[in-house]
Every structure is written in structure tokens, then in C-alpha cells.
Design a protein around this motif. Structure first.
Motif, PDB file in Angstrom:
ATOM      1  N   GLY A  44       3.270  -6.672   5.109  1.00 17.57           N
ATOM      2  CA  GLY A  44       1.817  -6.711   5.127  1.00 17.57           C
ATOM      3  C   GLY A  44       1.271  -6.070   3.862  1.00 17.57           C
ATOM      4  O   GLY A  44       1.735  -6.356   2.752  1.00 17.57           O
ATOM      5  N   ASP A  45       0.309  -5.168   4.022  1.00 13.61           N
ATOM      6  CA  ASP A  45      -0.278  -4.480   2.870  1.00 13.61           C
ATOM      7  C   ASP A  45       0.418  -3.160   2.550  1.00 13.61           C
ATOM      8  O   ASP A  45       0.021  -2.457   1.621  1.00 13.61           O
ATOM      9  CB  ASP A  45      -1.760  -4.206   3.132  1.00 13.61           C
ATOM     10  N   ASP A  46       1.443  -2.831   3.313  1.00 12.04           N
ATOM     11  CA  ASP A  46       2.110  -1.541   3.153  1.00 12.04           C
ATOM     12  C   ASP A  46       3.394  -1.654   2.335  1.00 12.04           C
ATOM     13  O   ASP A  46       4.061  -2.696   2.323  1.00 12.04           O
ATOM     14  CB  ASP A  46       2.448  -0.948   4.528  1.00 12.04           C
ATOM     15  N   TYR A  47       3.727  -0.556   1.672  1.00 14.09           N
ATOM     16  CA  TYR A  47       4.983  -0.444   0.926  1.00 14.09           C
ATOM     17  C   TYR A  47       5.872   0.570   1.645  1.00 14.09           C
ATOM     18  O   TYR A  47       5.406   1.635   2.073  1.00 14.09           O
ATOM     19  CB  TYR A  47       4.726   0.025  -0.501  1.00 14.09           C
ATOM     20  N   LEU A  54       6.038  -9.906  -1.744  1.00 16.56           N
ATOM     21  CA  LEU A  54       6.293  -9.704  -0.316  1.00 16.56           C
ATOM     22  C   LEU A  54       7.681 -10.156   0.098  1.00 16.56           C
ATOM     23  O   LEU A  54       8.221  -9.670   1.099  1.00 16.56           O
ATOM     24  CB  LEU A  54       5.242 -10.450   0.521  1.00 16.56           C
ATOM     25  N   GLU A  58      -5.157   0.541  -0.989  1.00 13.54           N
ATOM     26  CA  GLU A  58      -5.314  -0.499  -2.005  1.00 13.54           C
ATOM     27  C   GLU A  58      -4.759  -0.123  -3.362  1.00 13.54           C
ATOM     28  O   GLU A  58      -4.516  -0.997  -4.205  1.00 13.54           O
ATOM     29  CB  GLU A  58      -6.792  -0.878  -2.131  1.00 13.54           C
ATOM     30  N   THR A  70      -4.344   5.756  -1.598  1.00 15.43           N
ATOM     31  CA  THR A  70      -3.074   5.506  -0.931  1.00 15.43           C
ATOM     32  C   THR A  70      -2.717   6.720  -0.104  1.00 15.43           C
ATOM     33  O   THR A  70      -3.177   7.837  -0.394  1.00 15.43           O
ATOM     34  CB  THR A  70      -1.949   5.197  -1.937  1.00 15.43           C
ATOM     35  N   THR A 103      -1.870   1.593  -3.737  1.00 12.63           N
ATOM     36  CA  THR A 103      -0.486   2.008  -3.525  1.00 12.63           C
ATOM     37  C   THR A 103       0.436   1.546  -4.638  1.00 12.63           C
ATOM     38  O   THR A 103       1.240   2.326  -5.166  1.00 12.63           O
ATOM     39  CB  THR A 103       0.028   1.477  -2.170  1.00 12.63           C
ATOM     40  N   ARG A 117       8.085  -4.454   1.031  1.00 10.98           N
ATOM     41  CA  ARG A 117       6.715  -4.523   1.542  1.00 10.98           C
ATOM     42  C   ARG A 117       6.692  -5.197   2.909  1.00 10.98           C
ATOM     43  O   ARG A 117       7.551  -6.001   3.245  1.00 10.98           O
ATOM     44  CB  ARG A 117       5.833  -5.312   0.565  1.00 10.98           C
ATOM     45  N   SER A 149       0.273   3.336   2.367  1.00 13.40           N
ATOM     46  CA  SER A 149      -0.798   2.403   2.714  1.00 13.40           C
ATOM     47  C   SER A 149      -2.026   2.684   1.851  1.00 13.40           C
ATOM     48  O   SER A 149      -2.332   3.841   1.553  1.00 13.40           O
ATOM     49  CB  SER A 149      -1.173   2.555   4.191  1.00 13.40           C
TER      50      SER A 149
END
Length: 339
Positions: A97-100, A72, A53, A125, A55, A95, A51
Motif C-alpha cells: 500500500g502506501d507503507d514501507y 510496489l 507522504e 512520516t 516516507t 512496500r 507511514s
């Protein structure tokens, strides 16, 4: 009913590592993969969540695939290597949301998560264990797409991802899907899959499906044994040759452009017990091992199906398990072409 209680109520049997081995009928479960839809709790995998920006940039500098290009609605295979180009882990990356998320062999998760975290430094991250609050289910078989669509509303194509209210649904090759679901919602989704006609099966059945798909997974038995191309990683989209530097990149690039690849991964069958990490031999190698088993799973017809990395030149003389006079390996087809 909790997720573990649901599995126990259905007769799930576990080994010492906590993996669900079967639901009481191991041989029948293996045979079912060919004829009906099966569903398996993928306890053999862990999930690392990244998590922050930065990442994508961080992971792009560590893994073999082009993480920055991952949208996504897609997934990609990837790997993580030593500076000498030897794979420490393989992944399925997606992915939400905003997470990998990095799916990895569960036995490697803690060590690889710690190692990657050491290189975060000032990058914005952070790695965490997503296995704590996420469950992964595998669905495979001739009617898998219809059953997955019936319970989630979608059945994406191979290496495509759909995010629904119930789960993140990942399409895989060979009529297979993974459903990533919140832990407290897993039992309900599982029951709905059973109601739709899916049969519960254990980890060996899913491992067999991975072998038939030609999808290698690095485990403790095979860490640092292979350069990515030896295990066909570039053939399943796990290697980018244009994205720039990452650990082992120079070796991977040199293998691709300057050297002739001497080892490849093949799908085989052997009429004997076999395990990941076992060595295979050929007469022309003068007692030296020709290669090593990446994955092995019991086959419905007996013996084991295998993914084996071995010297290409050894195919003509034949491969044998354990020594040059051991049980013979018979080559089977992969779902993709080898160069």
C-alpha cells in the motif's frame, strides 16, 4: 487456533530469545533444506513500518539503497550506517500500500527504530512496530515456488513482490520466498503450506539458507564491524552510488572509487562450533584478527557454514577460527561473483 498455539501444537521449540529453534528433529530439518520444501516462522526478524507522504524521501536520506526508486512490486536490500560508514543494521525493504517496511534482525529493531525516529523531525512520516500485527514465514527448497503458488496464487521472481489477498509474497534468491501475512491469518496459511507438503523447520535452517544465498544480516554481535562493501552489500543491490547523501555515504563512496577493497565476505565451512562475531585469524597477520564471522549456522554434514568478512590477502595463507592454529575454514561458493 492462534498463531502461537499452532506452532506449539506442531512441537515448535523455542530458545530464551523466543526464536523457534526446531520442531523436534533439528538434524533432519537441516538435511531437508536440500531435498524438500521447508517452511519456517521467521521470528528472528522484526518489521518496522514507515507511514506518511514523505516516507520515501526520508528513508532515502538514511539508508544506503535508492528507496525512492523502489516500486510496489519489488524489494531491495539496504543498510543503515554510522557517519563513519560502519553498518548498524541491514534490511530487506518492501512496500505494501502506501507503507514501507524494513525487515531487520529482531534484536536490533527497537534501538534502530528509535534511532531512525530521532531524525524524522518535521518529515511527514512515522515509524511503528509492524511485528505486532504481521507474521513473516519463510519457504525454501526445490519445489518452493510451486507450493507458494498453490497457497497464494503467485511465486514472484527474486526481489520481486506480489500482493495477494492472503499475503505479501517476496521472492528471494536460491528458490526462497517470504510471506508477510496478518497475524490472525498466519495459522491458516501455515496449515495450507503444510498440507501442500512443506516441512516445518526452525530458525537455524533459514539462517543456513541465508548463508547459502550470500545474504548478510547485521546482528548485535556485528554492529559497526563492517563497511557495506566488506559484506558484499553492493553485490546484492543494497547500495546506490548515485542517489545522494546518507549517513556514511562519503566512506562508502570513497571505498568504491578511491580505495582498494581489502576485505570481502566469503562463504566458508568449519568443522567446529562457530557464532556471529567470532574472529578468524591467518598466519600472515602476526596475531591480529583477519576478520569476523557475519553469520554461522550448523551444517547438515557437521560443523558450521559461515559468512565471513576477512582480509582478501589472508585467503592464500588460510583462515582459522579463534586463533592462527584454530580449526581451518574451507571456502565454499557464493551464488554471485566477487570483483
Amino acid at each position: 487456533m492462534s498463531w502461537n498455539d499452532t506452532l506449539e501444537s506442531l512441537g515448535a521449540r523455542r530458545n530464551d530469545a523466543g526464536l523457534v529453534t526446531d520442531f523436534g528433529h533439528a538434524a533432519d530439518e537441516l538435511a531437508a533444506l536440500q531435498t524438500q520444501t521447508v517452511v519456517s516462522p521467521l521470528t528472528q526478524y522484526g518489521l518496522i513500518r514507515f507511514s506518511g507522504e514523505e516516507t520515501a524521501a526520508f528513508l532515502n536520506g538514511q539508508l544506503s539503497s535508492d528507496v525512492r526508486a523502489l516500486p510496489l512490486d519489488a524489494a531491495q536490500y539496504s543498510s543503515y550506517s554510522t557517519p563513519k560508514g560502519r553498518m548498524l543494521a541491514s534490511f530487506l525493504v518492501f512496500r505494501a500500500g502506501d507503507d514501507y517496511y524494513l525487515q531487520i534482525a529482531a534484536e536490533l529493531q527497537a534501538a534502530i527504530q528509535k534511532r531512525l525516529s530521532m531524525f524524522v523531525m518535521r518529515s511527514k512520516t512515522k515509524a511503528s512496530d509492524a511485528s505486532i500485527d504481521r507474521v513473516v514465514l519463510g519457504v525454501a527448497g526445490p519445489d518452493a515456488a510451486a507450493k507458494v503458488a498453490a497457497v497464494t496464487g503467485t511465486a514472484p521472481a527474486a526481489l520481486s513482490v506480489a500482493h495477494t489477498e492472503r499475503a505479501t509474497v517476496i521472492g528471494l534468491t536460491n528458490e526462497r520466498f517470504e510471506l508477510v501475512v496478518a497475524s490472525d491469518a498466519a495459522a491458516a496459511l501455515w496449515q495450507d503450506l503444510l498440507a501442500a507438503g512443506a516441512r516445518p523447520v526452525g530458525e537455524p535452517v533459514w539462517r543456513l539458507s541465508e548463508i547459502r544465498a550470500g545474504a548478510p544480516w547485521i546482528t548485535a554481535a556485528t554492529q559497526e564491524a563492517f563497511v557495506a562493501q566488506m559484506a558484499n552489500m553492493e553485490l546484492i543491490g543494497a547500495v546506490s552510488f548515485t542517489k545522494g547523501c546518507y549517513p556514511g555515504q562519503e566512506i562508502v563512496a570513497r571505498t568504491q572509487y578511491l580505495g582498494k577493497l581489502k576485505r570481502r565476505m566469503f562463504r566458508m565451512h568449519v568443522d567446529a562450533p562457530a557464532h556471529a562475531g567470532d574472529e578468524v585469524f591467518s598466519a600472515e597477520m602476526n596475531g591480529q584478527a583477519s576478520g569476523k564471522i557475519v553469520l554461522a549456522a550448523p551444517a547438515p554434514q557437521g560443523g558450521c557454514e559461515l559468512l565471513v568478512v576477512a582480509q582478501i590477502a589472508s585467503l592464500e595463507s588460510g583462515l582459522h577460527l579463534g586463533n592462527a592454529d584454530g580449526p581451518a575454514l574451507n571456502r565454499l561458493e557464493l551464488p554471485y561473483a566477487l570483483d
